[in-house]
Design a protein around this motif. Structure first.
Motif, mmCIF file in Angstrom:
data_model
loop_
_atom_site.group_PDB
_atom_site.id
_atom_site.type_symbol
_atom_site.label_atom_id
_atom_site.label_comp_id
_atom_site.label_asym_id
_atom_site.label_seq_id
_atom_site.Cartn_x
_atom_site.Cartn_y
_atom_site.Cartn_z
ATOM 1 N N SER A 109 -16.912 -5.138 22.985
ATOM 2 C CA SER A 109 -17.558 -4.585 21.805
ATOM 3 C C SER A 109 -16.820 -3.329 21.358
ATOM 4 N N PRO A 110 -16.561 -3.171 20.051
ATOM 5 C CA PRO A 110 -15.856 -1.965 19.580
ATOM 6 C C PRO A 110 -16.574 -0.678 19.960
ATOM 7 N N TRP A 111 -17.919 -0.677 19.901
ATOM 8 C CA TRP A 111 -18.656 0.528 20.255
ATOM 9 C C TRP A 111 -18.511 0.868 21.730
ATOM 10 N N MET A 112 -18.480 -0.153 22.582
ATOM 11 C CA MET A 112 -18.298 0.101 24.010
ATOM 12 C C MET A 112 -16.917 0.693 24.278
ATOM 13 N N VAL A 113 -15.911 0.174 23.576
ATOM 14 C CA VAL A 113 -14.554 0.711 23.734
ATOM 15 C C VAL A 113 -14.492 2.159 23.260
ATOM 16 N N ASN A 114 -15.104 2.428 22.094
ATOM 17 C CA ASN A 114 -15.100 3.797 21.575
ATOM 18 C C ASN A 114 -15.826 4.756 22.505
ATOM 19 N N LEU A 115 -16.956 4.321 23.056
ATOM 20 C CA LEU A 115 -17.701 5.162 23.985
ATOM 21 C C LEU A 115 -16.898 5.432 25.252
ATOM 22 N N PHE A 116 -16.221 4.393 25.751
ATOM 23 C CA PHE A 116 -15.429 4.551 26.965
ATOM 24 C C PHE A 116 -14.326 5.590 26.769
ATOM 25 N N PHE A 117 -13.580 5.455 25.658
ATOM 26 C CA PHE A 117 -12.481 6.395 25.415
ATOM 27 C C PHE A 117 -13.017 7.788 25.082
ATOM 28 N N ALA A 118 -14.178 7.870 24.431
ATOM 29 C CA ALA A 118 -14.763 9.182 24.148
ATOM 30 C C ALA A 118 -15.161 9.893 25.437
ATOM 31 N N ILE A 119 -15.677 9.150 26.396
ATOM 32 C CA ILE A 119 -16.021 9.747 27.695
ATOM 33 C C ILE A 119 -14.759 10.219 28.407
ATOM 34 N N LEU A 120 -13.700 9.409 28.360
ATOM 35 C CA LEU A 120 -12.426 9.839 28.947
ATOM 36 C C LEU A 120 -11.917 11.106 28.277
ATOM 37 N N PHE A 121 -12.007 11.139 26.935
ATOM 38 C CA PHE A 121 -11.557 12.306 26.182
ATOM 39 C C PHE A 121 -12.326 13.553 26.601
ATOM 40 N N THR A 122 -13.589 13.382 26.982
ATOM 41 C CA THR A 122 -14.429 14.523 27.345
ATOM 42 C C THR A 122 -14.093 15.080 28.716
ATOM 43 N N ILE A 123 -13.769 14.207 29.667
ATOM 44 C CA ILE A 123 -13.661 14.659 31.059
ATOM 45 C C ILE A 123 -12.233 14.929 31.513
ATOM 46 N N VAL A 124 -11.237 14.398 30.808
ATOM 47 C CA VAL A 124 -9.856 14.584 31.267
ATOM 48 C C VAL A 124 -9.228 15.770 30.562
ATOM 49 N N PRO A 125 -8.156 16.358 31.120
ATOM 50 C CA PRO A 125 -7.462 17.460 30.445
ATOM 51 C C PRO A 125 -6.873 17.023 29.104
ATOM 52 N N MET A 126 -6.580 18.011 28.252
ATOM 53 C CA MET A 126 -6.125 17.712 26.897
ATOM 54 C C MET A 126 -4.789 16.986 26.895
ATOM 55 N N ASN A 127 -3.892 17.339 27.817
ATOM 56 C CA ASN A 127 -2.593 16.655 27.858
ATOM 57 C C ASN A 127 -2.767 15.160 28.128
ATOM 58 N N LEU A 128 -3.660 14.819 29.054
ATOM 59 C CA LEU A 128 -3.913 13.412 29.339
ATOM 60 C C LEU A 128 -4.629 12.740 28.163
ATOM 61 N N VAL A 183 -12.585 10.418 16.770
ATOM 62 C CA VAL A 183 -11.146 10.149 16.796
ATOM 63 C C VAL A 183 -10.870 8.693 17.152
ATOM 64 N N PHE A 184 -11.495 8.206 18.207
ATOM 65 C CA PHE A 184 -11.187 6.841 18.651
ATOM 66 C C PHE A 184 -11.831 5.796 17.739
ATOM 67 N N THR A 185 -12.922 6.148 17.062
ATOM 68 C CA THR A 185 -13.469 5.229 16.061
ATOM 69 C C THR A 185 -12.490 5.061 14.908
ATOM 70 N N GLN A 186 -11.899 6.179 14.472
ATOM 71 C CA GLN A 186 -10.907 6.106 13.401
ATOM 72 C C GLN A 186 -9.658 5.343 13.853
ATOM 73 N N ILE A 187 -9.241 5.562 15.097
ATOM 74 C CA ILE A 187 -8.045 4.869 15.603
ATOM 75 C C ILE A 187 -8.303 3.369 15.681
ATOM 76 N N ASN A 188 -9.449 2.980 16.222
ATOM 77 C CA ASN A 188 -9.737 1.551 16.386
ATOM 78 C C ASN A 188 -10.034 0.851 15.059
ATOM 79 N N ASN A 189 -10.227 1.623 13.995
ATOM 80 C CA ASN A 189 -10.404 1.033 12.668
ATOM 81 C C ASN A 189 -9.081 0.732 11.981
#
Length: 337
Positions: free
Chosen positions: A56-75, A34-40
């Motif tokens: 780095s784009p990959w570092m940003v994507n990884l960071f947001f992907a980790i957030l997406f994994t651990i936070v609730p869906m609303n956040l 999702v965040f790779t598509q958004i950042n593109n």
């Protein structure tokens, strides 16, 4: 067939054993996509370019992907909305319009149904992988009927993405409004919103493909939902088959009646492929042995119950046989020393 069932049981056993690892990894991969598509999207304002280039784009994507994994869906939805808005900051008017629309979707639906709202992402992702007809079949089998709403929103958003990119293109309707001062931005907002609204309405009026797609998907969801919960034998398998047929028939009618420019050959091929994929999902969900089905009747003081029991097909577990080796004669005497 026995080998296939044995392999299925092994895969299911491994999944259940490591479910606590597999599900977060799957959510992480979804967030990464999702965040790779958004950042593109790439329409970041000039003022934010130094910030974007510093990471780095990959570092940003990884960071947001980790957030997406651990936070609730609303956040997670809030993070997605802010990320998309940031990607459109090259044109503040479009960024504000996109942000308002996504906030509207979040406040009036996603916030109240966080589990179902993820279907918006799955629908858009299915279009990206050219398997959109898989969505209504699986949604009908495993989600409530209200899941029609996020699937329809996903179809609409996917159809309007090219329109937004067209507005941001060099020859777009409001592409020239990128270098305005803050005061000019607020002055030009009404005209820009009017232009965005007019362009979107023109796009919606020019082709109703997304609307026909949403209606056909809703029909498939309703059919599969009620048929798969019926008490007939092979209900879910029949629901998958009829859902694929209704999908093909619906798009044929859209071409004949409304004159939509849809490739029927691709619809037929895609429906067959998605039907097979849906059957594979159903296969791993559980295979029922209708030959050993039983009907049980019982009652209490207030009700009479008629229950149909259909056992699942499972391969018998191999049992280890231990043989005890005994002397041939019970009166066997050990030799004297």
């Amino acid at each position: 067939m026995a080998q296939i069932l044995t392999a299925r049981d092994l895969i299911v056993k491994i999944f259940k054993q490591f479910e606590f690892i597999i599900l977060p990894v799957a959510k992480f991969l979804l967030g990464l996509f999702v965040f790779t598509q958004i950042n593109n999207i790439g329409h970041v304002g000039d003022a934010f370019l130094p910030i974007v280039e510093a990471f780095s784009p990959w570092m940003v994507n990884l960071f947001f992907a980790i957030l997406f994994t651990i936070v609730p869906m609303n956040l997670s939805w809030i993070i997605i909305i802010l990320s998309i808005t940031f990607q459109f900051t090259a044109n503040v008017e479009i960024a504000i319009a996109v942000c308002l629309f996504l906030l509207f979707v979040f406040l009036f639906y996603a916030r109240m149904a966080p589990k179902e709202s993820i279907l918006i992402l799955f629908t858009i992702m299915a279009f990206q992988f050219n398997i959109p007809y898989l969505v209504p079949i699986l949604v009908g089998m495993y989600f409530p009927i209200t899941a029609i709403i996020p699937v329809s929103v996903g179809v609409f958003v996917n159809a309007q993405i090219p329109v937004l990119f067209g507005l941001m293109a060099p020859g777009g309707a409001i592409a020239g409004m990128t270098d305005l001062d803050i005061g000019d931005i607020f002055t030009e907002l009404p005209a820009a919103f009017t232009e965005i609204y007019t362009t979107l309405m023109s796009s919606i009026g020019a082709t109703q493909t997304w609307l026909f797609t949403a209606i056909i998907f809703a029909m498939v969801i309703v059919l599969v939902h009620f048929l798969s919960r019926h008490s007939i034998d092979y209900a879910k398998e029949i629901a998958i088959l009829l859902g694929s047929v209704i999908n093909i028939f619906g798009f044929i009618m859209a071409v004949i009646v409304a004159g939509e420019t849809i490739s029927i050959g691709m619809v037929v091929l895609g429906s067959i492929i998605c039907g097979v994929l849906a059957w594979v999902v159903r296969f791993f969900d559980g295979i029922l042995d209708y030959q050993r089905a039983e009907s049980v009747q019982f009652e209490d003081d207030n009700n009479f119950y008629h229950v149909k029991i259909v056992p699942k097909i499972t391969m018998a577990k191999s049992q280890r046989v231990v043989k005890r080796i005994r002397p041939e004669s019970e009166n066997y005497d050990a030799p004297e020393a």
